[in-house]
Design an enzyme around this catalytic site. Structure first.
Site, PDB file in Angstrom:
ATOM      1  N   HIS A 208     -10.424 -20.022  16.524  1.00 33.52           N
ATOM      2  CA  HIS A 208      -9.810 -21.150  17.500  1.00 33.52           C
ATOM      3  C   HIS A 208      -8.458 -20.464  17.954  1.00 33.52           C
ATOM      4  O   HIS A 208      -7.950 -20.669  19.320  1.00 33.52           O
ATOM      5  CB  HIS A 208      -9.289 -22.234  16.652  1.00 33.52           C
ATOM      6  CG  HIS A 208      -8.315 -21.927  15.767  1.00 33.52           C
ATOM      7  ND1 HIS A 208      -8.651 -21.433  14.287  1.00 33.52           N
ATOM      8  CD2 HIS A 208      -7.193 -22.437  15.285  1.00 33.52           C
ATOM      9  CE1 HIS A 208      -7.417 -21.385  13.477  1.00 33.52           C
ATOM     10  NE2 HIS A 208      -6.516 -22.223  14.179  1.00 33.52           N
ATOM     11  N   ASP A 209      -7.543 -19.737  17.509  1.00 31.48           N
ATOM     12  CA  ASP A 209      -6.297 -19.407  17.893  1.00 31.48           C
ATOM     13  C   ASP A 209      -6.332 -17.854  18.505  1.00 31.48           C
ATOM     14  O   ASP A 209      -5.371 -17.172  18.429  1.00 31.48           O
ATOM     15  CB  ASP A 209      -5.294 -19.543  16.805  1.00 31.48           C
ATOM     16  CG  ASP A 209      -4.584 -20.737  16.915  1.00 31.48           C
ATOM     17  OD1 ASP A 209      -4.532 -21.421  17.874  1.00 31.48           O
ATOM     18  OD2 ASP A 209      -3.992 -21.240  15.835  1.00 31.48           O
ATOM     19  N   LYS A 212      -3.759 -16.301  20.669  1.00 27.40           N
ATOM     20  CA  LYS A 212      -2.282 -15.785  20.340  1.00 27.40           C
ATOM     21  C   LYS A 212      -2.120 -14.432  20.316  1.00 27.40           C
ATOM     22  O   LYS A 212      -0.880 -13.941  20.356  1.00 27.40           O
ATOM     23  CB  LYS A 212      -2.134 -16.085  18.923  1.00 27.40           C
ATOM     24  CG  LYS A 212      -1.776 -17.799  18.551  1.00 27.40           C
ATOM     25  CD  LYS A 212      -1.293 -18.068  17.185  1.00 27.40           C
ATOM     26  CE  LYS A 212      -0.896 -19.593  17.096  1.00 27.40           C
ATOM     27  NZ  LYS A 212      -0.576 -19.930  15.731  1.00 27.40           N
ATOM     28  N   HIS A 237      -1.737 -19.957  24.816  1.00 29.94           N
ATOM     29  CA  HIS A 237      -2.696 -19.202  23.985  1.00 29.94           C
ATOM     30  C   HIS A 237      -4.180 -20.044  24.127  1.00 29.94           C
ATOM     31  O   HIS A 237      -4.950 -19.205  23.982  1.00 29.94           O
ATOM     32  CB  HIS A 237      -2.337 -19.187  22.623  1.00 29.94           C
ATOM     33  CG  HIS A 237      -2.650 -20.385  21.673  1.00 29.94           C
ATOM     34  ND1 HIS A 237      -1.930 -21.633  21.658  1.00 29.94           N
ATOM     35  CD2 HIS A 237      -3.536 -20.619  20.984  1.00 29.94           C
ATOM     36  CE1 HIS A 237      -2.234 -22.446  20.857  1.00 29.94           C
ATOM     37  NE2 HIS A 237      -3.263 -21.828  20.406  1.00 29.94           N
ATOM     38  N   HIS A 270      -8.517 -27.375  20.885  1.00 26.98           N
ATOM     39  CA  HIS A 270      -8.198 -27.981  19.303  1.00 26.98           C
ATOM     40  C   HIS A 270      -6.643 -28.343  19.309  1.00 26.98           C
ATOM     41  O   HIS A 270      -6.433 -28.697  18.443  1.00 26.98           O
ATOM     42  CB  HIS A 270      -8.329 -26.397  18.471  1.00 26.98           C
ATOM     43  CG  HIS A 270      -7.561 -25.540  18.634  1.00 26.98           C
ATOM     44  ND1 HIS A 270      -7.710 -24.469  19.720  1.00 26.98           N
ATOM     45  CD2 HIS A 270      -6.507 -24.987  18.247  1.00 26.98           C
ATOM     46  CE1 HIS A 270      -6.711 -23.413  19.541  1.00 26.98           C
ATOM     47  NE2 HIS A 270      -5.842 -23.994  18.458  1.00 26.98           N
ATOM     48  N   HIS A 271      -6.122 -28.236  20.386  1.00 32.46           N
ATOM     49  CA  HIS A 271      -4.559 -28.879  20.381  1.00 32.46           C
ATOM     50  C   HIS A 271      -4.631 -30.233  21.160  1.00 32.46           C
ATOM     51  O   HIS A 271      -3.496 -30.832  21.386  1.00 32.46           O
ATOM     52  CB  HIS A 271      -3.643 -28.017  20.872  1.00 32.46           C
ATOM     53  CG  HIS A 271      -3.284 -26.748  20.010  1.00 32.46           C
ATOM     54  ND1 HIS A 271      -2.578 -27.281  18.832  1.00 32.46           N
ATOM     55  CD2 HIS A 271      -3.474 -25.706  20.028  1.00 32.46           C
ATOM     56  CE1 HIS A 271      -2.365 -25.992  18.109  1.00 32.46           C
ATOM     57  NE2 HIS A 271      -3.103 -24.960  18.795  1.00 32.46           N
ATOM     58  N   ASP A 299      -7.712 -27.515  10.864  1.00 26.59           N
ATOM     59  CA  ASP A 299      -6.311 -26.611  11.077  1.00 26.59           C
ATOM     60  C   ASP A 299      -5.357 -27.283  10.520  1.00 26.59           C
ATOM     61  O   ASP A 299      -4.476 -26.833   9.492  1.00 26.59           O
ATOM     62  CB  ASP A 299      -6.353 -26.439  12.310  1.00 26.59           C
ATOM     63  CG  ASP A 299      -5.385 -25.247  12.752  1.00 26.59           C
ATOM     64  OD1 ASP A 299      -5.095 -24.195  11.889  1.00 26.59           O
ATOM     65  OD2 ASP A 299      -4.813 -25.200  13.727  1.00 26.59           O
TER      66      ASP A 299
END
Length: 359
Positions: A208-209, A212, A237, A270-271, A299
């Site tokens: 998911h990240d 970054k 990101h 996802h944010h 998360d």
């Protein structure tokens, strides 16, 4: 998708093998020793879904894997076992079975099951006729899983070389992917998630990240509070992550990877928050793909219950209380309720995937 391919094969076999009423594939997770239902084609019975168990808990399956030999059970009713899977098989009316281990080189990929509602159905002659289809399904399963391994390996390599070592420890990623699977299993029926989709959610959430890697270390690793400008940079990101996934899919020729759009949704959304206060698009409610809602919940739960340089770990009770207060605003209500319904499982995941000094 593999499920469609197996259903087509099953339909083609129907005239020659009318009593063959189930073809199913389970995947093996070496990290946890778990066998997990993945996809199936079932006639005249309720499909067995959302099921998992340890390979080591079954002596017969363990022996099957060790010897790499096919197993035939001529009369399932003669088996005396309290295992849930055996009870489900009997309840569905299956009377005989064939099981075949699927390997890619020396690694166990999963197991193929065939069931019939007739005793002694899998005679030597029938098995010989079915062998070509058994090997075809095995090949399709390996072909299904290899692109995913390639993608995950590429992402892991990118993360290592980028020196992103903040909160994204190996234990964190393992915990959150297992939390995501727990949530998906709990809400699967309501949200039309089959076993195959749930497995991809489990496999994709640790990515998911990935975006970054494109955010400067001085911001990612900053001890103090971020400025508004720094926060805006961090938020990029999700777009960087989607570009990375798109590039990898193109460069590694992974366009055929099933559910790759699900991966894009996880990385990009996802944010997002249920009330529209999230980013990057301010989506609300069911506008947010369910896989992204699941990932967000998993998360944040792990972030709250994990120790960080700037905070102590919250208890599960405190974290769940916070999430309950914010369901319908930050979090999907069904996803939060799924965590509440799975408290003992959450504790087990935390015990298994503890942080160590290296993360």
């Amino acid at each position: 998708m593999l499920c469609n391919q197996i259903e087509q094969i099953h339909r083609n076999l129907n005239d020659t093998f009318p009593a063959l009423c189930r073809i199913a594939v389970v995947l093996y997770d070496k990290e946890t020793d778990m066998l997990k239902t993945f996809t199936n084609s079932t006639r005249d019975a309720t499909p067995i879904q959302y099921y998992s168990s340890k390979l080591s808990s079954s002596e017969s399956l363990s022996k099957l894997v060790e010897t790499r030999e096919m197993r035939i059970i001529d009369d399932i009713t003669a088996i005396s076992s309290d295992r849930r899977h055996t009870k489900l098989i009997k309840a569905a009316g299956y009377r005989s079975s064939l099981t075949f281990p699927v390997f890619s080189k020396d690694s166990l990929v999963g197991l193929l099951f065939m069931n019939a509602k007739e005793v002694n159905y899998f005679s030597a002659e029938r098995v010989e006729q079915l062998k070509i289809f058994i090997h075809l399904i095995s090949t399709l399963l390996i072909a299904e899983t290899m692109p995913l391994k390639t993608l995950k390996g590429a992402v892991a390599t990118a993360r290592e070389f980028s020196r992103i070592k903040d909160e994204e420890t190996g234990a964190h990623l393992s915990r959150m992917s297992h939390y995501a699977r727990v949530i998906a299993l709990e809400i699967g029926e309501k949200h039309d998630l089959n076993d195959e989709m749930i497995e991809y959610i489990f496999q994709f959430t640790p990515l998911h990240d990935v975006g970054k890697v494109g955010v400067p270390d001085k911001i990612i690793l900053k001890d103090g509070k971020l400025t508004d400008d720094e926060r805006s940079i961090v938020q990029t990101h999700v777009h960087i992550g989607k570009k990375i996934i798109d590039t990898m899919v193109d460069q590694f020729d992974l366009d055929g990877l099933d559910n790759v759009q699900m991966l894009r949704n996880i990385v990009l959304y996802h944010h997002e928050c249920i009330d529209g206060s999230g980013y990057p698009e301010g989506l609300k409610g069911e506008e947010i793909p369910i896989e992204a809602r699941i990932t967000s919940t998993a998360d944040v739960f792990d972030a709250l219950t994990s120790k960080r340089p700037y905070k102590e770990a919250w208890s599960n009770r405190k974290a769940l209380a916070f999430m309950a207060e914010n369901k319908g605003r930050m979090f999907d209500a069904d996803c939060v309720d799924a965590l509440f319904a799975s408290k003992p499982i959450l504790k087990g995941i935390q015990e298994r995937f503890k942080e160590d000094k290296l993360g």
